[in-house]
Design an enzyme around this catalytic site. Structure first.
Site, PDB file in Angstrom:
ATOM      1  N   ARG A 130      43.282  32.637  25.933  1.00 51.69           N
ATOM      2  CA  ARG A 130      44.412  31.958  25.280  1.00 51.69           C
ATOM      3  C   ARG A 130      43.999  30.741  24.458  1.00 51.69           C
ATOM      4  NH1 ARG A 130      48.980  32.975  30.037  1.00 51.69           N
ATOM      5  NH2 ARG A 130      49.528  35.048  29.246  1.00 51.69           N
ATOM      6  N   LYS A 166      59.004  36.000  37.128  1.00 54.56           N
ATOM      7  CA  LYS A 166      58.053  37.100  37.352  1.00 54.56           C
ATOM      8  C   LYS A 166      57.348  36.944  38.696  1.00 54.56           C
ATOM      9  CE  LYS A 166      54.558  37.578  34.278  1.00 54.56           C
ATOM     10  NZ  LYS A 166      53.239  37.607  34.957  1.00 54.56           N
ATOM     11  N   LYS A 180      43.022  34.631  31.094  1.00 49.42           N
ATOM     12  CA  LYS A 180      44.382  35.135  31.301  1.00 49.42           C
ATOM     13  C   LYS A 180      44.504  36.490  30.584  1.00 49.42           C
ATOM     14  CE  LYS A 180      45.862  31.836  33.905  1.00 49.42           C
ATOM     15  NZ  LYS A 180      46.190  32.115  35.308  1.00 49.42           N
ATOM     16  N   ASP A 210      50.787  28.764  32.588  1.00 47.80           N
ATOM     17  CA  ASP A 210      51.203  29.871  31.711  1.00 47.80           C
ATOM     18  C   ASP A 210      51.892  29.392  30.434  1.00 47.80           C
ATOM     19  OD1 ASP A 210      50.195  31.754  33.442  1.00 47.80           O
ATOM     20  OD2 ASP A 210      52.093  32.042  34.499  1.00 47.80           O
ATOM     21  N   GLN A 226      47.244  32.978  42.672  1.00 49.52           N
ATOM     22  CA  GLN A 226      47.035  34.405  42.942  1.00 49.52           C
ATOM     23  C   GLN A 226      46.003  34.592  44.039  1.00 49.52           C
ATOM     24  OE1 GLN A 226      46.204  36.373  39.224  1.00 49.52           O
ATOM     25  NE2 GLN A 226      48.346  36.247  38.579  1.00 49.52           N
ATOM     26  N   ARG A 241      56.825  39.022  44.351  1.00 56.13           N
ATOM     27  CA  ARG A 241      56.744  38.724  45.780  1.00 56.13           C
ATOM     28  C   ARG A 241      57.936  39.291  46.541  1.00 56.13           C
ATOM     29  NH1 ARG A 241      53.749  35.267  42.830  1.00 56.13           N
ATOM     30  NH2 ARG A 241      52.143  33.948  43.796  1.00 56.13           N
ATOM     31  N   ARG A 264      52.558  36.233  26.044  1.00 58.04           N
ATOM     32  CA  ARG A 264      52.908  34.824  25.821  1.00 58.04           C
ATOM     33  C   ARG A 264      52.427  34.323  24.457  1.00 58.04           C
ATOM     34  NH1 ARG A 264      55.340  33.951  30.530  1.00 58.04           N
ATOM     35  NH2 ARG A 264      54.310  34.615  32.451  1.00 58.04           N
TER      36      ARG A 264
HETATM   37  C1  S3P Z   1      50.725  33.666  39.154  1.00 58.91           C
HETATM   38  C2  S3P Z   1      49.745  32.706  39.184  1.00 58.91           C
HETATM   39  C3  S3P Z   1      49.040  32.229  37.988  1.00 58.91           C
HETATM   40  C4  S3P Z   1      49.741  32.612  36.702  1.00 58.91           C
HETATM   41  C5  S3P Z   1      50.218  34.033  36.728  1.00 58.91           C
HETATM   42  C6  S3P Z   1      51.158  34.277  37.888  1.00 58.91           C
HETATM   43  C7  S3P Z   1      51.358  34.080  40.411  1.00 58.91           C
HETATM   44  O1  S3P Z   1      47.727  32.772  37.965  1.00 58.91           O
HETATM   45  O2  S3P Z   1      48.907  32.404  35.592  1.00 58.91           O
HETATM   46  O3  S3P Z   1      50.893  34.340  35.518  1.00 58.91           O
HETATM   47  O4  S3P Z   1      52.431  34.735  40.369  1.00 58.91           O
HETATM   48  O5  S3P Z   1      50.826  33.760  41.475  1.00 58.91           O
HETATM   49  P1  S3P Z   1      46.517  32.023  38.738  1.00 58.91           P
HETATM   50  O6  S3P Z   1      47.004  31.745  40.073  1.00 58.91           O
HETATM   51  O7  S3P Z   1      45.352  32.947  38.759  1.00 58.91           O
HETATM   52  O8  S3P Z   1      46.254  30.791  37.929  1.00 58.91           O
END
Ligand code: S3P
Length: 443
Positions: free
Chosen positions: A354, A29, A350, A323, A177, A34, A395
């Site tokens: 969770r 994902k 999340k 995750d 993120q 990206r 999830r």
């Molecule tokens: C992700 C970063 C994670 C993850 C999310 C996808 C990403 O979040 O939990 O499912 O693609 O950069 P955080 O960076 O906020 O922890």
């Protein structure tokens, strides 16, 4: 386009059974998101294979289409993106609706900050409750025009046409993120943008930027780039998502007699915490056919069932398995002894809380699971089964589905429609490997 009704999809899973065979779970994902973002901003045509045709990555794809990018597909995981260059996006006619996808919202905020037009980002109920100040605060330091609802949640309004400035920013929480959001804004900023992380987080953005010919500098825990360069189109082979593989890794570990191979899974070291944690719990996991796909390491993962043992999870593994905790809690429930998780407060913000939602469901199944502020304490035991609620969290739904393998009675899981955000075809693939799961829509 603001009403997005959600059906109540219910999973019913018979207890017992084992997982056996070979399978390739859907595409990663994070990498799929990206690939659309960078492919759109590149010059030339980018071809993607293995793209995740789930609702989250499709939300990103549709957002870029509505900003004038010609994207063909997905068809059997193949997507062709006719990149428009860093300054070629067009103002969308409408707000950009991003469904359940936090990655779309946080990463796109950075990238849209550099455009000449304004945008509004919206999401579903879950996404509209998730914290956005973590991106807003540093973006404001970069001179981005951005505002949120009063409590720091979406809808986000992003004002284009601003002159962005590079910053040096230390992340208060380990978040890929937020890091990625700032690096994407940094593409448009004057000078250098540097992000320092308190612990390593997934580095797909950095890797992919380099794949598109953009220079990214890393020194220790700091990653930097300079604004104003260009992205050159490339081709991307998206590996299978280790976060989706994780459900089957746990399922095959806990269900006696299981013997399963998951093919072509991404094993980027910033994502393999789940393997390390399961191995510490005594799982039998072997990697083979290790190779590289589009700048990312991949391997086949072979899992055989083993009696697991409870552990104290090393905190440094938390961001590397962020995750995978819902399903790791199921592993802990099946383990001999106590499993203790700390340093995982992020799990509370999340797609659902969770920690609380998993504790509630495990208790329904007769397991002693005590939430703490930043983790959980789980005593391994015999799971009974029963009716649990996923709170619309993909999830959570899939984790409880795997729990049924070790229950004494069937498991009914409510609110499972969002499994399609990350794992379209989950029930079919799981059924093929031996999980007796059926899905129905209730009124
Ligand atoms: C992700 C970063 C994670 C993850 C999310 C996808 C990403 O979040 O939990 O499912 O693609 O950069 P955080 O960076 O906020 O922890």
């Amino acid at each position: 386009m603001s009403t997005h009704s959600q059906q109540n999809v219910i999973f019913t899973v018979k207890s017992g059974g084992k997982l056996a065979g070979r399978a390739r779970v859907p595409g990663d994902k994070s990498i799929s998101h990206r690939s659309i973002m960078l492919g759109s901003l590149a010059e030339g045509v980018t071809k993607v294979s293995g793209f995740l045709e789930g609702e989250d990555s499709l939300a990103t794809l549709n957002a870029f289409k509505s900003m004038g990018v010609k994207i063909d597909g997905p068809e059997n995981g193949k997507v062709t993106i006719n990149g428009v260059g860093l300054h070629g996006l067009q103002k969308p006619d409408d707000d950009l609706y991003l469904g359940n996808s936090g990655t779309s919202m946080r990463l796109m905020s950075g990238l849209l900050a550099g455009q000449s037009f304004n945008t509004v980002l919206t999401g579903d109920k879950s996404l509209s409750g998730r914290p956005m100040r973590r991106i807003i605060d540093p973006l404001l330091q970069m001179n981005v025009g951005i505002s949120a609802a009063q409590n720091g949640t979406s809808p986000l309004k992003i004002i284009g046409g601003k002159k962005l400035e590079g910053i040096e920013y230390t992340l208060p929480v380990a978040s890929a993120q937020v890091k990625s959001c700032l690096l994407l804004a940094g593409l448009y900023a004057q000078g250098k943008t540097c992000v320092t992380e308190p612990a390593p987080t997934r580095d797909h953005t950095e890797r992919m930027l380099q794949g598109f010919g953009y220079e990214v500098m890393r020194k220790g825990s700091t990653v930097c780039l300079r604004g104003g360069d260009r992205l050159q189109s490339t081709s991307i082979d998206v590996p299978a998502d280790i976060s989706s593989a994780a459900f089957f890794m746990v399922g095959a570990s806990i269900a006696e007699g299981s013997d399963l191979v998951l093919e072509h899974v991404g094993i980027n070291p910033t994502r393999t915490g789940v393997i390390d944690i399961l191995k510490l719990m005594g799982a039998s996991i072997e990697l083979s056919n290790e190779s590289e796909a589009g700048g990312e390491p991949v391997a086949d993962i072979h899992i055989r069932s083993r009696q697991l043992k409870g552990i104290t999870i090393p905190e440094e593994l938390v961001p590397l398995a962020i995750d995978e905790f819902p399903v790791l809690f199921v592993a802990a429930a099946c383990a001999r002894g106590t499993t203790i998780l700390t340093g995982a407060r992020e799990l509370r913000v999340k797609e659902s809380d969770r920690i609380q939602v998993m504790a509630d469901g495990l208790k329904v199944m007769g397991i002693d699971a005590e939430p703490t502020a930043d983790g959980i304490v789980i005593q391994g035991g015999q799971m009974t089964g029963g009716t649990v609620v996923s709170h619309g969290d993909h999830r959570i739904s899939m984790s409880f589905a795997m729990a049924a393998l070790k229950c004494t009675a069937p498991v009914v899981i409510e609110d499972c429609a969002n499994v399609n955000t990350s794992f379209p075809g989950f029930t079919e693939l799981a059924t093929g490997l031996g999980l007796a799961v059926s899905s129905e829509v209730s009124d």
